[in-house]
Design a protein around this motif. Structure first.
Motif, PDB file in Angstrom:
ATOM      1  N   TYR A 220      22.111  34.819  79.570  1.00  0.00           N
ATOM      2  CA  TYR A 220      22.830  35.095  78.323  1.00  0.00           C
ATOM      3  C   TYR A 220      24.337  35.187  78.526  1.00  0.00           C
ATOM      4  CZ  TYR A 220      18.802  36.157  75.310  1.00  0.00           C
ATOM      5  OH  TYR A 220      17.675  36.085  74.539  1.00  0.00           O
ATOM      6  N   PHE A 221      24.785  35.829  79.623  1.00  0.00           N
ATOM      7  CA  PHE A 221      26.201  36.160  79.768  1.00  0.00           C
ATOM      8  C   PHE A 221      26.873  35.561  80.999  1.00  0.00           C
ATOM      9  CE2 PHE A 221      24.122  39.529  77.345  1.00  0.00           C
ATOM     10  CZ  PHE A 221      24.850  39.451  76.167  1.00  0.00           C
ATOM     11  N   HIS A 222      26.133  34.922  81.884  1.00  0.00           N
ATOM     12  CA  HIS A 222      26.622  34.205  83.055  1.00  0.00           C
ATOM     13  C   HIS A 222      27.122  35.097  84.189  1.00  0.00           C
ATOM     14  CE1 HIS A 222      26.086  30.666  80.639  1.00  0.00           C
ATOM     15  NE2 HIS A 222      26.919  31.156  79.737  1.00  0.00           N
ATOM     16  N   SER A 223      27.604  36.300  83.872  1.00  0.00           N
ATOM     17  CA  SER A 223      28.116  37.186  84.914  1.00  0.00           C
ATOM     18  C   SER A 223      28.255  38.599  84.343  1.00  0.00           C
ATOM     19  CB  SER A 223      29.499  36.713  85.396  1.00  0.00           C
ATOM     20  OG  SER A 223      30.447  36.830  84.346  1.00  0.00           O
ATOM     21  N   LYS A 224      28.506  39.535  85.229  1.00  0.00           N
ATOM     22  CA  LYS A 224      28.755  40.912  84.788  1.00  0.00           C
ATOM     23  C   LYS A 224      30.028  40.957  83.945  1.00  0.00           C
ATOM     24  CE  LYS A 224      30.007  45.021  87.200  1.00  0.00           C
ATOM     25  NZ  LYS A 224      29.821  45.879  88.388  1.00  0.00           N
ATOM     26  N   GLU A 225      31.022  40.221  84.364  1.00  0.00           N
ATOM     27  CA  GLU A 225      32.267  40.172  83.590  1.00  0.00           C
ATOM     28  C   GLU A 225      32.025  39.535  82.220  1.00  0.00           C
ATOM     29  OE1 GLU A 225      36.942  38.841  83.894  1.00  0.00           O
ATOM     30  OE2 GLU A 225      35.571  38.202  85.463  1.00  0.00           O
ATOM     31  N   GLY A 226      31.169  38.524  82.158  1.00  0.00           N
ATOM     32  CA  GLY A 226      30.836  37.912  80.876  1.00  0.00           C
ATOM     33  C   GLY A 226      30.166  38.906  79.940  1.00  0.00           C
ATOM     34  N   LEU A 227      29.324  39.764  80.492  1.00  0.00           N
ATOM     35  CA  LEU A 227      28.676  40.806  79.701  1.00  0.00           C
ATOM     36  C   LEU A 227      29.713  41.823  79.223  1.00  0.00           C
ATOM     37  CD1 LEU A 227      26.164  42.115  78.525  1.00  0.00           C
ATOM     38  CD2 LEU A 227      25.653  43.039  80.800  1.00  0.00           C
ATOM     39  N   LEU A 228      30.632  42.200  80.096  1.00  0.00           N
ATOM     40  CA  LEU A 228      31.708  43.113  79.708  1.00  0.00           C
ATOM     41  C   LEU A 228      32.556  42.505  78.588  1.00  0.00           C
ATOM     42  CD1 LEU A 228      33.394  45.704  80.176  1.00  0.00           C
ATOM     43  CD2 LEU A 228      34.722  44.380  81.838  1.00  0.00           C
TER      44      LEU A 228
END
Length: 191
Positions: free
Chosen positions: A45-53
């Motif tokens: 869904y977000f590609h990375s932890k930073e993408g989720l942030l």
């Protein structure tokens, strides 16, 4: 569960985990476990932890914009518009403490895309204040209007951080404090 609903759920849980542990210490494993999905699904869904942030911050930014814009729609004067907008901001940070926590902890995020997104939140609020206030200010420099909007945003951001340490300060009281300090200088600029 529909994708949009699952995404919203992931963002809500991630917002809580980021607020509890800070971005650096937050784990995608914990977020996935709390949501009840696999870690690879979060990455899908977000590609990375930073993408989720970034998704969390973008959602908070959209909510803040909506509540402040709606608050000033029926304002009858510059003072009324400022007061309504400030109250909406202070209510938002009181009711959405986790979202506010993400927006205010940018020092840990310097050098990331999140720092840019947080600055975009400030810019959004400055632009909204300048747009609303320009309709009430006498003819003058757009640069001055923008500077005054920046002052409002900076002052309110610091006041909001102070309010976190003083839970007894209601959004209404914070608005009164801000209006007492800010309106004196702005009043002279209105027609």
């Amino acid at each position: 569960m529909p994708r949009a609903e699952r995404e919203r759920q992931m963002i809500e849980v991630a917002e809580a985990v980021f607020a509890e542990h800070g971005y650096a210490a937050a784990s995608m494993d914990e977020i996935a476990e709390r949501v009840g999905v696999s870690k690879p699904m979060l990455y899908e869904y977000f590609h990375s932890k930073e993408g989720l942030l970034l998704a969390c911050i973008a959602g908070s930014r959209a909510e803040l914009r909506q509540v402040t814009e709606e608050a000033v729609v029926n304002a009858t004067s510059a003072e009324d518009a400022l007061s309504r907008g400030l109250l909406a901001f202070f209510v938002y940070i009181r009711e959405r403490r986790q979202a506010w926590s993400l927006l205010r902890h940018e020092m840990a995020l310097i050098g990331t895309s999140a720092a840019d997104e947080i600055e975009a939140v400030r810019r959004q609020q400055t632009d909204l204040i300048a747009k609303v206030m320009a309709g009430y200010f006498e003819e003058g420099s757009p640069l001055r209007v923008e500077a005054l909007a920046e002052i409002v945003v900076g002052a309110c951001e610091r006041l909001a951080i102070w309010c976190e340490q003083h839970n007894e300060v209601t959004p209404e009281r914070a608005t009164d404090y801000a209006m007492a300090a800010l309106w004196v200088g702005l009043r002279e600029r209105t027609g």
